[in-house]
Design an enzyme around this catalytic site. Structure first.
Site, mmCIF file in Angstrom:
data_model
loop_
_atom_site.group_PDB
_atom_site.id
_atom_site.type_symbol
_atom_site.label_atom_id
_atom_site.label_comp_id
_atom_site.label_asym_id
_atom_site.label_seq_id
_atom_site.Cartn_x
_atom_site.Cartn_y
_atom_site.Cartn_z
ATOM 1 N N PRO A 2 0.948 -1.230 -0.109
ATOM 2 C CG PRO A 2 -0.603 -1.629 1.689
ATOM 3 C CD PRO A 2 0.732 -1.974 1.168
ATOM 4 C CD GLU A 3 4.150 2.981 -2.509
ATOM 5 O OE1 GLU A 3 4.491 4.285 -1.820
ATOM 6 O OE2 GLU A 3 5.001 2.052 -2.832
ATOM 7 C CG HIS A 91 -2.652 -14.267 7.394
ATOM 8 N ND1 HIS A 91 -1.385 -14.795 8.024
ATOM 9 C CD2 HIS A 91 -2.658 -14.860 6.322
ATOM 10 C CE1 HIS A 91 -0.912 -15.606 7.241
ATOM 11 N NE2 HIS A 91 -1.896 -15.987 6.239
ATOM 12 N NE ARG A 110 6.093 -10.038 3.023
ATOM 13 C CZ ARG A 110 6.682 -9.520 1.963
ATOM 14 N NH1 ARG A 110 6.200 -9.095 0.848
ATOM 15 N NH2 ARG A 110 7.855 -9.775 2.116
ATOM 16 N NE ARG A 151 19.617 16.689 2.293
ATOM 17 C CZ ARG A 151 19.123 15.992 2.971
ATOM 18 N NH1 ARG A 151 18.866 14.726 2.593
ATOM 19 N NH2 ARG A 151 18.482 16.392 4.061
#
Ligand SMILES: [Zn+2]
Length: 270
Positions: A2-3, A91, A110, A151
């Site tokens: 999931p983003e 789960h 997971r 950077r």
């Protein structure tokens, strides 16, 4: 995985079912997910009303007047709102029973997700050092330009740094850099303010588009047996290494950048 758009869609999909509801019970089928579930979750939540459901980066917060449950879906987690008699599946680790009779159920095969506790008036350590939300006004080209001075990291690595801006994962970084015409390999500190303004706008556009599309799949997040409806991506660069660039036909290149698979067009992105 999931983003940010999936997490935001989860939040919006859950809100009508949980907002204002009182939590009548908490079932923890195991003591830990990625980290131990703190005692406060079971001790503080029962009897409390859910006053808000918020998202910060890819975390979800269920606010009560005693503090907030802090959830992360990890790699494979999903939240569903179910009727009281839906059987528990493999789960299904956590249930929050609601006074509506429904159950908010957290499934995570997971177990990279988490369920933690944020006391009232405090900011959890996991949230403390996060950069701005990409869709907030405080995230713009000036922010990227100023944060990147000096950077030497590749711009893609810089853009995925949660201290710079949250929620720009590997897919969205690749897509935004492609749309902005910036090579993912370019040193972050050597990109102009103008190009960062374009990049910030593309990040916002692509994330907002994905969230907007999520609106049509909200049902998936509350269906009792459907897998969570992660979005079918309309991808132009990510995962397309070796294929022709959709703009110019040049073969897209791929390499690891900061240990992450990265695809770009050597002609359109520089
Ligand atoms: Zn190209």
């Amino acid at each position: 995985m999931p983003e940010l758009p999936e997490v935001e869609t989860t939040r919006a999909g859950l809100a009508p079912h949980v907002l204002g509801r009182r939590i009548t019970g908490v079932v923890l089928r195991r003591p830990d997910l990625r980290w131990p579930i703190p005692d406060e979750v079971g001790a503080m939540l029962p009897g409390r009303r859910i006053e808000a459901i918020r998202r910060r980066a890819k975390y979800l917060l269920l606010d009560t007047d005693a503090g907030s449950a802090l959830l992360h879906l990890g790699m494979s987690g999903s939240l569903r709102v179910l009727g009281p008699d839906v059987p528990v599946r493999a789960h299904d680790h956590v249930d929050l029973s609601l006074d509506s009779g429904q159950v908010l159920r957290f499934n995570d095969p997971r177990r990279f997700g988490c369920l933690l506790w944020q006391p009232l008036g405090e900011t959890h350590a996991l949230l403390r050092d996060l950069g701005p939300e990409p869709l907030d006004d405080s995230f713009d080209g000036d922010h990227l330009f100023l944060a990147s001075r000096g950077r030497r990291a590749p711009v893609k690595t810089f853009l995925m740094d949660q201290r710079i801006v949250v929620g720009v994962g590997n897919i969205y970084a690749a897509e935004a850099l492609f749309a902005a015409g910036i090579s993912p390999l370019r040193e972050a500190g050597r990109i102009s303010r103008e190009r960062y303004t374009r990049l910030a706008a593309e990040v916002k556009r692509i994330l907002a588009h994905a969230i907007g599309r999520g609106g049509t799949t909200l049902r998936d997040f509350i269906s009792p047996d459907g897998a969570p409806g992660y979005f079918e991506q309309e991808l132009t660069a990510y995962g397309r290494g070796g294929q022709p660039c959709p703009n110019c036909g040049t073969t897209l290149r791929s390499a690891l950048v900061g240990q992450r698979a990265t695809v770009w067009c050597p002609r359109c992105q520089h």
